[in-house]
Design a protein around this motif. Sequence first.
Motif, mmCIF file in Angstrom:
data_model
loop_
_atom_site.group_PDB
_atom_site.id
_atom_site.type_symbol
_atom_site.label_atom_id
_atom_site.label_comp_id
_atom_site.label_asym_id
_atom_site.label_seq_id
_atom_site.Cartn_x
_atom_site.Cartn_y
_atom_site.Cartn_z
ATOM 1 N N TYR A 45 21.746 -34.824 -6.252
ATOM 2 C CA TYR A 45 21.108 -35.647 -7.292
ATOM 3 C C TYR A 45 20.846 -34.795 -8.526
ATOM 4 O O TYR A 45 20.314 -33.682 -8.441
ATOM 5 C CB TYR A 45 19.793 -36.223 -6.785
ATOM 6 N N ASP A 46 21.247 -35.298 -9.686
ATOM 7 C CA ASP A 46 21.058 -34.608 -10.959
ATOM 8 C C ASP A 46 19.990 -35.365 -11.756
ATOM 9 O O ASP A 46 20.199 -36.510 -12.158
ATOM 10 C CB ASP A 46 22.366 -34.568 -11.742
ATOM 11 N N SER A 47 18.858 -34.719 -11.972
ATOM 12 C CA SER A 47 17.743 -35.381 -12.663
ATOM 13 C C SER A 47 18.070 -35.688 -14.128
ATOM 14 O O SER A 47 17.484 -36.592 -14.721
ATOM 15 C CB SER A 47 16.487 -34.505 -12.595
ATOM 16 N N THR A 48 19.010 -34.930 -14.714
ATOM 17 C CA THR A 48 19.347 -35.167 -16.120
ATOM 18 C C THR A 48 20.149 -36.460 -16.287
ATOM 19 O O THR A 48 19.977 -37.186 -17.262
ATOM 20 C CB THR A 48 20.155 -33.992 -16.705
ATOM 21 N N THR A 49 21.036 -36.750 -15.336
ATOM 22 C CA THR A 49 21.824 -37.988 -15.400
ATOM 23 C C THR A 49 21.220 -39.085 -14.542
ATOM 24 O O THR A 49 21.674 -40.234 -14.600
ATOM 25 C CB THR A 49 23.269 -37.726 -14.928
ATOM 26 N N GLN A 50 20.211 -38.707 -13.728
ATOM 27 C CA GLN A 50 19.574 -39.635 -12.796
ATOM 28 C C GLN A 50 20.605 -40.309 -11.897
ATOM 29 O O GLN A 50 20.564 -41.516 -11.649
ATOM 30 C CB GLN A 50 18.736 -40.677 -13.559
ATOM 31 N N ASP A 51 21.525 -39.498 -11.409
ATOM 32 C CA ASP A 51 22.566 -40.001 -10.531
ATOM 33 C C ASP A 51 23.060 -38.848 -9.659
ATOM 34 O O ASP A 51 22.775 -37.681 -9.928
ATOM 35 C CB ASP A 51 23.726 -40.571 -11.352
ATOM 36 N N TYR A 52 23.807 -39.196 -8.601
ATOM 37 C CA TYR A 52 24.393 -38.173 -7.743
ATOM 38 C C TYR A 52 25.694 -37.671 -8.357
ATOM 39 O O TYR A 52 26.539 -38.461 -8.771
ATOM 40 C CB TYR A 52 24.643 -38.721 -6.336
ATOM 41 N N GLU A 53 25.846 -36.340 -8.411
ATOM 42 C CA GLU A 53 27.024 -35.726 -9.003
ATOM 43 C C GLU A 53 27.692 -34.819 -7.964
ATOM 44 O O GLU A 53 27.029 -34.034 -7.297
ATOM 45 C CB GLU A 53 26.640 -34.884 -10.227
ATOM 46 N N ARG A 62 30.023 -31.669 -7.153
ATOM 47 C CA ARG A 62 30.384 -30.437 -7.831
ATOM 48 C C ARG A 62 31.051 -29.475 -6.853
ATOM 49 O O ARG A 62 30.876 -29.593 -5.631
ATOM 50 C CB ARG A 62 29.149 -29.761 -8.435
ATOM 51 N N THR A 75 32.242 -29.868 -12.267
ATOM 52 C CA THR A 75 31.773 -31.184 -11.844
ATOM 53 C C THR A 75 32.994 -32.066 -11.608
ATOM 54 O O THR A 75 34.022 -31.894 -12.254
ATOM 55 C CB THR A 75 30.866 -31.808 -12.929
ATOM 56 N N ASP A 76 32.888 -32.992 -10.669
ATOM 57 C CA ASP A 76 33.979 -33.896 -10.327
ATOM 58 C C ASP A 76 35.229 -33.130 -9.897
ATOM 59 O O ASP A 76 36.318 -33.304 -10.459
ATOM 60 C CB ASP A 76 34.306 -34.819 -11.512
#
Length: 440
Positions: free
Chosen positions: A105-113, A115, A130-131
């Motif tokens: 979970y990435d708090s900056t995008t508020q979504d799961y990323e 990596r 990322t991705d």
Amino acid sequence: MKKLLLLLTLFLALSLVSCDEKEKNGPTPDNKTENVGEVNPTGDKEEVKEEELYVGYVTTSYSSWRKTYSLMSTGKLNLLSERQIYGTPSTTPDGKYIFYRHTEYDSTTQDYEERLFVLNTDGKRSIITTDPKAYKIDRGGKYVVFENKEGVWYVDNFDEPNPVRIGDNIGYYDMWSMLYTGVADKSVAFMTEEGKLYHTDLDTMTTTLVCENATRLLDRVSKDRVYYIADGGLYVSINGTSELISAEYRLNSDYPAFFGANGNYHYIAKDGRLIDITNVGASHITLSPNEKYLANYASKELVVYALGEVGVEEVARYAGEFTAVEVYDDGTVIASDAKQKAFGVFENGAFKPLSECFILMKNAEYHNGKVYFILSDGSANLMRYTLGGEVELVKENANGGIFVNANGCYYITDKDSNGCGTLWLDGKSEAVRENVSAIK
């Protein structure tokens, strides 16, 4: 005046004593750090901390939130993630870095990323990209080539990653035959989804289009040579110029560096040179981990060869119809004979049976003078044989498989219907961990 003469006399006397003492004791070091570590004020020996290296990984439980641990050379398990990671982690050959794909979970995008991470043995974790899509560490462990939605990239500093773009994309139907890194030098070749084959010299960062319509890339890759398949047959590109090797060819399914063409068998050496091994054949073969030895068991005998820089040399020959064989870098060979229903090791010039049942090679391993194997007679008993000794029972019901490294033999017992059991290390009376689903 008398007082002054007396003081001067005393001063000269003290100076002479001081110089005499220096002569007796030797010269005083100019740099005080020369003696650091030589004298311990407490009298105790300084403890040398054992270096921790990555040697494998362990997964626990059977839910989608299973935990993943890195297995260290010291025997410790260090938590990599609180939930299941994607695919299999990869470690560099020196054990100093571990790579793994993971969604957090990435708090900056508020979504799961998702990596691609790299973690060193000091605990520093860096984001490679990322991705991530395909990635591969070179066999020397000095660099990694990976793909994301923006292209193909190269990184050679794992502590401070600074990716350099070298291409557009990598095909997906079979990643392992679409991307290879050099063994003897810093080079890489990869194929795109459209069949374009590229070669990159990573020292000069020069990328060259080798072929417009390739269908497969072969191992090996070097600075001056790339082997590939395209319309018309099997080709080699030498310094950018493609030559047809043969319109008819036969690849070894297990070892892409071996193939047959024009009635001969060939082996692509680590530096890209083609070595004729027609006298060996290339069908039923197995290689030692670092390709020091090759074993051929295609006929009613097993022949072991040493792989050299210019060819192969026979070192041992054994009679017998062996259906599964493994050879190791010290020349040790283990094998199973399906007809006799026996498993054993070649010792003192002969096959020594260690069991009265056929053993799958995934359940047998040799390391540092010891052969470990799990019986296939229904007991799933783990056995150990020390060269020159006797077969011993290690543990009953080791139905979760084995993993052998410099620490010894790890094994999982009492695996339940959910795929979890107890992890042990040979020679230790206490379990390493419970609720383990896999060790690799």
